[in-house]
Design an enzyme around this catalytic site. Structure first.
Site, mmCIF file in Angstrom:
data_model
loop_
_atom_site.group_PDB
_atom_site.id
_atom_site.type_symbol
_atom_site.label_atom_id
_atom_site.label_comp_id
_atom_site.label_asym_id
_atom_site.label_seq_id
_atom_site.Cartn_x
_atom_site.Cartn_y
_atom_site.Cartn_z
ATOM 1 N N ASP A 276 64.946 51.736 -19.118
ATOM 2 C CA ASP A 276 65.659 50.491 -19.390
ATOM 3 C C ASP A 276 66.284 50.595 -20.773
ATOM 4 O O ASP A 276 65.567 50.742 -21.778
ATOM 5 C CB ASP A 276 64.681 49.310 -19.327
ATOM 6 C CG ASP A 276 65.376 47.955 -19.447
ATOM 7 O OD1 ASP A 276 66.505 47.911 -19.964
ATOM 8 O OD2 ASP A 276 64.779 46.949 -19.025
ATOM 9 N N ALA A 313 80.353 25.833 -18.077
ATOM 10 C CA ALA A 313 79.694 24.544 -17.863
ATOM 11 C C ALA A 313 78.442 24.679 -16.998
ATOM 12 O O ALA A 313 77.545 23.828 -17.054
ATOM 13 C CB ALA A 313 80.668 23.560 -17.208
ATOM 14 N N TYR A 371 80.384 37.971 -20.249
ATOM 15 C CA TYR A 371 80.845 39.347 -20.060
ATOM 16 C C TYR A 371 82.004 39.678 -21.002
ATOM 17 O O TYR A 371 82.032 40.744 -21.631
ATOM 18 C CB TYR A 371 81.275 39.521 -18.602
ATOM 19 C CG TYR A 371 81.655 40.928 -18.213
ATOM 20 C CD1 TYR A 371 80.689 41.896 -17.989
ATOM 21 C CD2 TYR A 371 83.000 41.279 -18.033
ATOM 22 C CE1 TYR A 371 81.037 43.178 -17.604
ATOM 23 C CE2 TYR A 371 83.356 42.558 -17.650
ATOM 24 C CZ TYR A 371 82.374 43.513 -17.432
ATOM 25 O OH TYR A 371 82.726 44.781 -17.058
ATOM 26 N N LYS A 375 82.079 42.561 -23.872
ATOM 27 C CA LYS A 375 83.035 43.665 -23.821
ATOM 28 C C LYS A 375 83.996 43.631 -25.012
ATOM 29 O O LYS A 375 84.427 44.684 -25.496
ATOM 30 C CB LYS A 375 83.793 43.647 -22.499
ATOM 31 C CG LYS A 375 82.903 43.949 -21.292
ATOM 32 C CD LYS A 375 82.165 45.273 -21.447
ATOM 33 C CE LYS A 375 81.367 45.654 -20.223
ATOM 34 N NZ LYS A 375 80.635 46.937 -20.383
ATOM 35 N N THR A 406 84.979 49.359 -6.639
ATOM 36 C CA THR A 406 83.557 49.689 -6.670
ATOM 37 C C THR A 406 82.806 48.739 -5.739
ATOM 38 O O THR A 406 83.366 47.768 -5.220
ATOM 39 C CB THR A 406 82.980 49.550 -8.091
ATOM 40 O OG1 THR A 406 83.076 48.181 -8.497
ATOM 41 C CG2 THR A 406 83.741 50.431 -9.081
#
Length: 465
Positions: A276, A313, A371, A375, A406
Site C-alpha cells: 500500500d 455538495a 481528483y 492531480k 480503460t
C-alpha cells in the site's frame, strides 16, 4: 475497451453513411508495433522548412534526420502519389511575427499531401520573460510576440490536421542547440508512432542535459524502474513498455490486486511487490526490494491512484481525504526518499521521477473536485522537484492523460463517454499504451533536458491548453 463507432465509420457501408451525413470520422492511429522491429520512424519522407533567419539550424536538423536513415527533403517537390510522412518547421531565428508568414504558408501548401498519421513538428525558442530583467532592461516586444506566436500557430495547425495526423512543438531555451541530444530525442519521439495521442503540445527543452542511448529502440537498457499501481490499466501498460525499452521493472500494487500484479510482472520477467503506497515506509520498502533484487533503482513512476467522484455538495470527508492520501500525499511522502541525493540513478540512466497527472488537474472536471485538486497538486509537486532533481543530474516530469480507454472509463455513461471521445482533435479516446509511451520517453536518457514539465496525452482535448 474498444471504440465500436471508430471501427464502424472506417469500414463498410457505415463509413459511406458517416461521410454523407458529415459525422465525425476518427482515423485509426499509427502506433508502435512491438513485433515490428524495423517499423519506419515516419510513414513517408520528411520535409524540413524554416524561416529565413533559421536556415543554418534547419540544415543541422535535416542532417540529424538523415542520420536516422530518413528520406529528408528541403523543397516541397513530391511525386503525385507520394505523401509527406512529416513536416518539421524550424523557427528558432524568429525576431518578428512577420517572419512567420513565409514558412507558415509553405506549410499550408503541403498539408493536403500529409500522410495518414503524419506529423507536423515546430522548433522554436522560449519567449523572453514577461517582466523586466534584474538588470532593469526592458524586454523587446517583437521577439516576445514572434516566439509566443508560434504557440498559437502550432496549436491551431494541430486542430486542422486530419486522418490521425498530429502537430506538436519543441521550444528551445536560449543557448540550446538544435542538434543537442534532448532536442533530437524530443524530435524523434514526436515524429514517431510512440506519440500517437500527443497532439497540440509544446515541450520545452531547458538544457542540453540528455545522453544519447546506445540503441534508440531500447533506450532504457540496464535501467531499473518501479511502477506503482502496476496491476492493471495504464500501470500495467507502463510496465510492458518500460520492459520493452530495456528496463528491469519492479511493479507495486495493493495486496488485493496481488494475482493480477503477478500476472503482469511474470509476463515481462519483472518483480512484484504487494504494498500500500500510503504506508509510511513505502519508499524504504520499495528501495530495499529494488536494491536487493537489482542492485539499484533509477526510475520511479507514480501511477497509483483512485477515484472517489461526487459533486462537492454531496462529498463526504472519507471520499475526499482517501483520494488525497493515495493520489498526492503518498507520492509527496515517497519523494522525500526518492529525490534525496544518491538514492536514484548512477547506473544506465540518470535519476527520473515521472508522475501521473490528469487533464482534470489542468481544466477541472465536474464531480471531481478531490481528483482535480490531487492531480493539479501532482503538477505543482513536479515543478517544485525540478530543481532538486536537476542538482542530482536527474529530472522530474508528469504526464496528464485525457480520455483513455480503460476499465475505469468503461463505467462512464454511454453519452458522456462518446462526448469525451469526440471532443479532441483526434476525435477518439487514447489507449493505455499512449500514456505509457510518453512516460517511457520522459524516463529515457535522451530526455534529460526536459524537466519540471507536464506532457498532455489527450489528443488535444478542447479543455485546458
Amino acid at each position: 475497451m474498444s471504440d465500436t463507432y471508430l471501427e464502424l465509420v472506417n469500414s463498410g457501408p457505415a463509413a459511406a453513411v458517416a461521410k454523407k451525413l458529415g459525422l465525425p470520422r476518427p482515423a485509426p492511429l499509427r502506433r508502435t508495433d512491438a513485433d515490428a522491429v524495423d517499423q519506419p520512424l515516419t510513414p513517408g519522407p520528411v520535409l524540413v522548412l524554416s524561416d529565413s533567419a533559421s536556415t543554418g539550424e534547419a540544415d543541422a536538423v535535416a542532417a540529424d534526420l538523415l542520420s536516422w536513415d530518413l528520406d529528408v527533403r528541403r523543397d516541397t517537390r513530391l511525386g503525385d502519389h507520394d505523401r509527406w510522412g512529416a513536416v518539421v518547421v524550424v523557427l528558432t531565428g524568429l525576431t518578428h511575427p512577420a517572419q512567420l508568414s513565409e514558412p507558415a504558408l509553405t506549410l499550408g501548401s503541403v498539408l493536403r499531401k500529409l500522410a495518414p498519421s503524419g506529423r507536423v513538428v515546430t522548433l522554436s525558442r522560449t519567449a523572453p520573460p514577461a517582466l523586466a530583467a534584474p538588470s532593469g532592461d526592458d524586454v523587446d516586444p517583437a521577439p516576445a510576440a514572434a516566439r509566443h506566436g508560434v504557440d498559437g500557430f502550432l496549436r491551431s495547425v494541430a486542430k486542422e490536421l486530419r486522418a490521425g495526423a498530429t502537430g506538436n512543438g519543441l521550444v528551445l531555451a536560449d543557448g540550446v542547440e538544435v542538434s543537442s541530444v534532448s532536442v533530437r530525442g524530443g524530435l524523434r519521439f514526436l515524429l514517431s508512432a510512440r506519440s500517437a495521442f500527443v497532439d497540440g503540445q509544446l515541450l520545452t527543452v531547458g538544457t542540453d542535459a540528455g545522453t544519447e542511448p546506445a540503441d534508440w529502440r531500447r533506450p532504457l537498457t540496464g535501467a531499473v524502474a518501479v511502477v506503482t499501481g502496476a496491476a492493471r490499466g495504464i500501470g500495467a501498460e507502463v510496465v510492458r513498455v518500460l520492459a520493452r525499452d530495456g528496463a528491469q521493472v519492479l511493479g507495486v500494487d495493493v495486496p488485493a490486486a496481488g494475482e493480477a500484479l503477478s500476472a503482469v510482472m511474470n509476463a515481462v520477467g519483472g518483480t512484484a511487490l504487494q504494498l500500500d503506497v500510503t504506508a509510511d515506509d513505502a519508499a524504504d520498502r520499495i528501495l530495499d526490494v529494488a536494491r536487493s533484487r537489482f542492485g539499484h533503482l533509477d526510475l520511479v513512476v507514480h501511477n497509483a491512484g483512485i477515484l472517489r467522484d461526487k459533486l462537492l455538495a454531496n462529498m463526504t470527508p472519507e471520499k475526499f481525504e482517501a483520494l488525497l492520501a493515495v493520489n498526492i500525499a503518498a507520492p509527496l511522502r515517497m519523494n522525500e526518499t526518492f529525490a534525496a541525493p544518491g538514492t536514484l540513478g548512477g547506473q544506465a540512466v540518470a535519476p527520473r521521477i515521472v508522475s501521473l497527472a490528469s487533464t482534470s488537474g489542468i481544466a477541472g472536471n465536474r464531480g471531481q473536485t478531490n481528483y482535480a485538486a490531487a492531480k493539479a497538486g501532482i503538477i505543482g509537486m513536479t515543478r517544485a522537484l525540478a530543481g532538486p532533481m536537476s542538482r542530482t543530474g536527474g529530472t522530474a516530469n508528469a504526464v496528464a492523460p485525457g480520455f483513455i480507454e480503460t476499465d475505469m472509463t468503461a463505467t462512464v455513461p454511454a453519452v458522456a463517454r462518446q462526448i469525451a471521445r469526440r471532443t479532441s482533435s483526434l476525435q477518439q479516446g487514447g489507449l493505455p499504451v499512449d500514456v505509457a509511451e510518453a512516460i517511457a520517453f520522459l524516463a529515457s536518457p535522451q530526455a534529460g533536458g526536459i524537466n519540471g514539465q507536464t506532457l498532455r496525452v489527450c489528443g488535444q482535448m478542447v479543455v485546458g491548453q
